[in-house]
Design a protein around this motif. Sequence first.
Motif, PDB file in Angstrom:
ATOM      1  N   MET A 287      37.635  17.043  35.930  1.00 15.42           N
ATOM      2  CA  MET A 287      37.883  18.450  36.618  1.00 15.42           C
ATOM      3  C   MET A 287      37.124  19.350  35.388  1.00 15.42           C
ATOM      4  SD  MET A 287      38.580  17.885  39.797  1.00 15.42           S
ATOM      5  CE  MET A 287      39.149  19.507  40.329  1.00 15.42           C
ATOM      6  N   THR A 288      36.893  20.474  35.733  1.00 15.40           N
ATOM      7  CA  THR A 288      36.223  21.293  34.894  1.00 15.40           C
ATOM      8  C   THR A 288      36.997  22.842  35.235  1.00 15.40           C
ATOM      9  OG1 THR A 288      34.089  20.370  34.830  1.00 15.40           O
ATOM     10  CG2 THR A 288      34.049  22.629  34.141  1.00 15.40           C
ATOM     11  N   PRO A 289      37.545  23.482  34.080  1.00 15.99           N
ATOM     12  CA  PRO A 289      38.306  25.003  34.308  1.00 15.99           C
ATOM     13  C   PRO A 289      36.993  25.769  34.545  1.00 15.99           C
ATOM     14  CG  PRO A 289      38.161  23.834  32.015  1.00 15.99           C
ATOM     15  CD  PRO A 289      37.609  22.803  32.669  1.00 15.99           C
ATOM     16  N   ARG A 290      37.463  26.810  35.395  1.00 13.62           N
ATOM     17  CA  ARG A 290      36.323  27.842  35.838  1.00 13.62           C
ATOM     18  C   ARG A 290      37.135  29.066  36.192  1.00 13.62           C
ATOM     19  NH1 ARG A 290      31.261  25.961  35.177  1.00 13.62           N
ATOM     20  NH2 ARG A 290      30.809  24.427  36.570  1.00 13.62           N
ATOM     21  N   ALA A 291      36.575  30.234  35.721  1.00 11.30           N
ATOM     22  CA  ALA A 291      37.034  31.404  35.949  1.00 11.30           C
ATOM     23  C   ALA A 291      36.386  31.999  37.329  1.00 11.30           C
ATOM     24  CB  ALA A 291      36.691  32.275  34.732  1.00 11.30           C
ATOM     25  N   THR A 292      37.293  32.162  38.508  1.00 12.60           N
ATOM     26  CA  THR A 292      36.738  32.267  39.852  1.00 12.60           C
ATOM     27  C   THR A 292      37.016  33.837  40.049  1.00 12.60           C
ATOM     28  OG1 THR A 292      36.967  30.087  40.162  1.00 12.60           O
ATOM     29  CG2 THR A 292      36.972  31.661  42.078  1.00 12.60           C
ATOM     30  N   VAL A 293      36.098  34.539  40.641  1.00 15.59           N
ATOM     31  CA  VAL A 293      36.378  35.926  41.258  1.00 15.59           C
ATOM     32  C   VAL A 293      37.240  35.938  42.348  1.00 15.59           C
ATOM     33  CG1 VAL A 293      35.456  38.049  41.915  1.00 15.59           C
ATOM     34  CG2 VAL A 293      34.141  36.647  40.526  1.00 15.59           C
ATOM     35  N   ILE A 294      38.370  36.739  42.280  1.00 18.47           N
ATOM     36  CA  ILE A 294      39.171  36.507  43.345  1.00 18.47           C
ATOM     37  C   ILE A 294      39.460  38.050  43.965  1.00 18.47           C
ATOM     38  CG2 ILE A 294      40.595  34.886  42.710  1.00 18.47           C
ATOM     39  CD1 ILE A 294      43.022  36.457  41.825  1.00 18.47           C
ATOM     40  N   GLY A 295      39.003  39.108  43.187  1.00 14.90           N
ATOM     41  CA  GLY A 295      39.040  40.502  43.635  1.00 14.90           C
ATOM     42  C   GLY A 295      38.163  41.457  42.809  1.00 14.90           C
ATOM     43  N   VAL A 296      37.630  42.441  43.568  1.00 16.93           N
ATOM     44  CA  VAL A 296      36.819  43.468  42.999  1.00 16.93           C
ATOM     45  C   VAL A 296      37.313  44.928  43.477  1.00 16.93           C
ATOM     46  CG1 VAL A 296      34.715  42.000  42.587  1.00 16.93           C
ATOM     47  CG2 VAL A 296      35.202  43.388  44.947  1.00 16.93           C
TER      48      VAL A 296
ATOM     49  N   ALA B 216      40.986  46.699  42.869  1.00 23.65           N
ATOM     50  CA  ALA B 216      40.967  45.361  42.531  1.00 23.65           C
ATOM     51  C   ALA B 216      42.084  44.436  42.885  1.00 23.65           C
ATOM     52  CB  ALA B 216      40.305  45.015  41.222  1.00 23.65           C
ATOM     53  N   LEU B 217      43.409  44.871  42.507  1.00 19.03           N
ATOM     54  CA  LEU B 217      44.590  44.064  42.744  1.00 19.03           C
ATOM     55  C   LEU B 217      44.826  43.991  44.204  1.00 19.03           C
ATOM     56  CD1 LEU B 217      46.756  45.843  40.020  1.00 19.03           C
ATOM     57  CD2 LEU B 217      46.127  43.602  40.236  1.00 19.03           C
ATOM     58  N   ALA B 218      44.444  45.345  44.910  1.00 18.24           N
ATOM     59  CA  ALA B 218      44.577  45.303  46.482  1.00 18.24           C
ATOM     60  C   ALA B 218      43.759  44.317  47.093  1.00 18.24           C
ATOM     61  CB  ALA B 218      44.422  46.564  46.815  1.00 18.24           C
ATOM     62  N   ASP B 219      42.524  44.240  46.622  1.00 18.33           N
ATOM     63  CA  ASP B 219      41.646  43.135  47.126  1.00 18.33           C
ATOM     64  C   ASP B 219      41.886  41.778  46.873  1.00 18.33           C
ATOM     65  OD1 ASP B 219      38.931  42.779  48.298  1.00 18.33           O
ATOM     66  OD2 ASP B 219      38.232  42.175  46.529  1.00 18.33           O
ATOM     67  N   ALA B 220      42.597  41.347  45.821  1.00 20.69           N
ATOM     68  CA  ALA B 220      42.947  39.975  45.503  1.00 20.69           C
ATOM     69  C   ALA B 220      44.179  39.655  46.095  1.00 20.69           C
ATOM     70  CB  ALA B 220      43.020  40.030  43.867  1.00 20.69           C
ATOM     71  N   GLY B 221      45.011  40.741  46.523  1.00 20.38           N
ATOM     72  CA  GLY B 221      46.372  40.488  46.968  1.00 20.38           C
ATOM     73  C   GLY B 221      47.428  40.061  45.989  1.00 20.38           C
ATOM     74  N   ILE B 222      47.246  40.807  44.639  1.00 20.55           N
ATOM     75  CA  ILE B 222      48.511  40.452  43.796  1.00 20.55           C
ATOM     76  C   ILE B 222      48.790  41.945  43.096  1.00 20.55           C
ATOM     77  CG2 ILE B 222      47.380  38.094  43.244  1.00 20.55           C
ATOM     78  CD1 ILE B 222      45.906  39.441  40.689  1.00 20.55           C
ATOM     79  N   VAL B 223      49.805  41.637  42.267  1.00 18.44           N
ATOM     80  CA  VAL B 223      50.393  42.831  41.514  1.00 18.44           C
ATOM     81  C   VAL B 223      49.844  42.800  40.062  1.00 18.44           C
ATOM     82  CG1 VAL B 223      52.114  43.022  43.346  1.00 18.44           C
ATOM     83  CG2 VAL B 223      52.513  41.773  41.389  1.00 18.44           C
ATOM     84  N   ALA B 224      50.236  43.793  39.525  1.00 15.99           N
ATOM     85  CA  ALA B 224      49.767  43.951  37.966  1.00 15.99           C
ATOM     86  C   ALA B 224      50.552  42.824  36.960  1.00 15.99           C
ATOM     87  CB  ALA B 224      50.022  45.200  37.441  1.00 15.99           C
ATOM     88  N   ASP B 225      51.871  42.346  37.281  1.00 19.10           N
ATOM     89  CA  ASP B 225      52.537  41.601  36.455  1.00 19.10           C
ATOM     90  C   ASP B 225      51.962  40.013  37.139  1.00 19.10           C
ATOM     91  OD1 ASP B 225      54.070  42.942  34.708  1.00 19.10           O
ATOM     92  OD2 ASP B 225      55.687  43.182  36.071  1.00 19.10           O
ATOM     93  N   ASP B 226      51.185  39.874  37.973  1.00 21.16           N
ATOM     94  CA  ASP B 226      50.375  38.524  37.874  1.00 21.16           C
ATOM     95  C   ASP B 226      49.362  38.354  37.093  1.00 21.16           C
ATOM     96  OD1 ASP B 226      52.243  37.967  40.249  1.00 21.16           O
ATOM     97  OD2 ASP B 226      50.839  38.957  41.655  1.00 21.16           O
TER      98      ASP B 226
END
Length: 333
Positions: A1-10, A74-84
Amino acid sequence: MTPRATVIGVGHYLPERIIENAEFAEGLQGVAPETIRLETSDDWIRSRSGIERRHFAAPGQTTSDLATRAARAALADAGIVADDLDAIVLATSTADLTFPSAATMVQAELGMTGGFAFDVQAVCAGFIYALANANALIISGQAKRVMVIGAETFSRIMDWTDRGTCVLFGDGAGALILEASEGDGTNADRGILSTDLHSDGRFRDILYVDGGTSTGQSGYLRMEGKEVFRHAVEKLASTATSAMAKIGMTAEQLDWIVPHQANIRIIAGTAKKLGLSMDNVVTTVQDHGNTSAASIPLALSVGKARGQIKRGDVVVTEAIGGGLAWGAVVIRW
């Protein structure tokens, strides 16, 4: 497996004040002690740059303010909070202060109590450099989620007597969140597939700000437009091609070019060199002007909102700025 940096929010943010081209000739107020009137016109600006309007930050509104608003989107688009988040990498040439970094100011405003934050300064190529740094943090295992922001208030460094530059720039911010994922190591993986960075300090005098610690003054942006244009098309097409070649891709496999939004003639010239139609290019320069490091994340966010950029699309994004510094990133959305 190869580590990737995936876009989850903008996400993005543009200041409320919109400056139409005609205002520069009719009388622009609120950006200098006196009313600004230039020997220019809407037709003159459009024909040379493709710009129709731009946004200017309100008095007292800082680069970190714009960045924070884009970050929240972007946080809202990703569905996460800052401490994530594990890190914030903020690309800017117009930070609120010499130090501390604007990134740490955004970190505080978001209420992010852990992780780390820092700025990257590569002018208009700043977001590409920041994205490459964030990708390296993720694939090396140092971070799992990284917010990458481009934010600028270039209206604060304009010489309002220079019609060749002051009509070109605007203010704004865009943000993108990357998350660690596992891929198969092929171009079918989602996430950042390749990066390509360059600089050449021999050309520093064709685009710079004539101030700083060496002068004791903040200074204004200075640009030799013809020289910048001459370098831009060739170097942008070259770095995009190089980024694709690293992973065995060609331009025919791209869905979108999301270029630095500086000048429609540069954008069109680069697309032509790559053998692609303008139908494959996300353009926002007409509405935003040149927002330097903010232009690419703004265009990515707007492109997604328009329904242009969709999951699985292959995107190449490229930029060139003062330094000269330039580079490209290939992403499968």
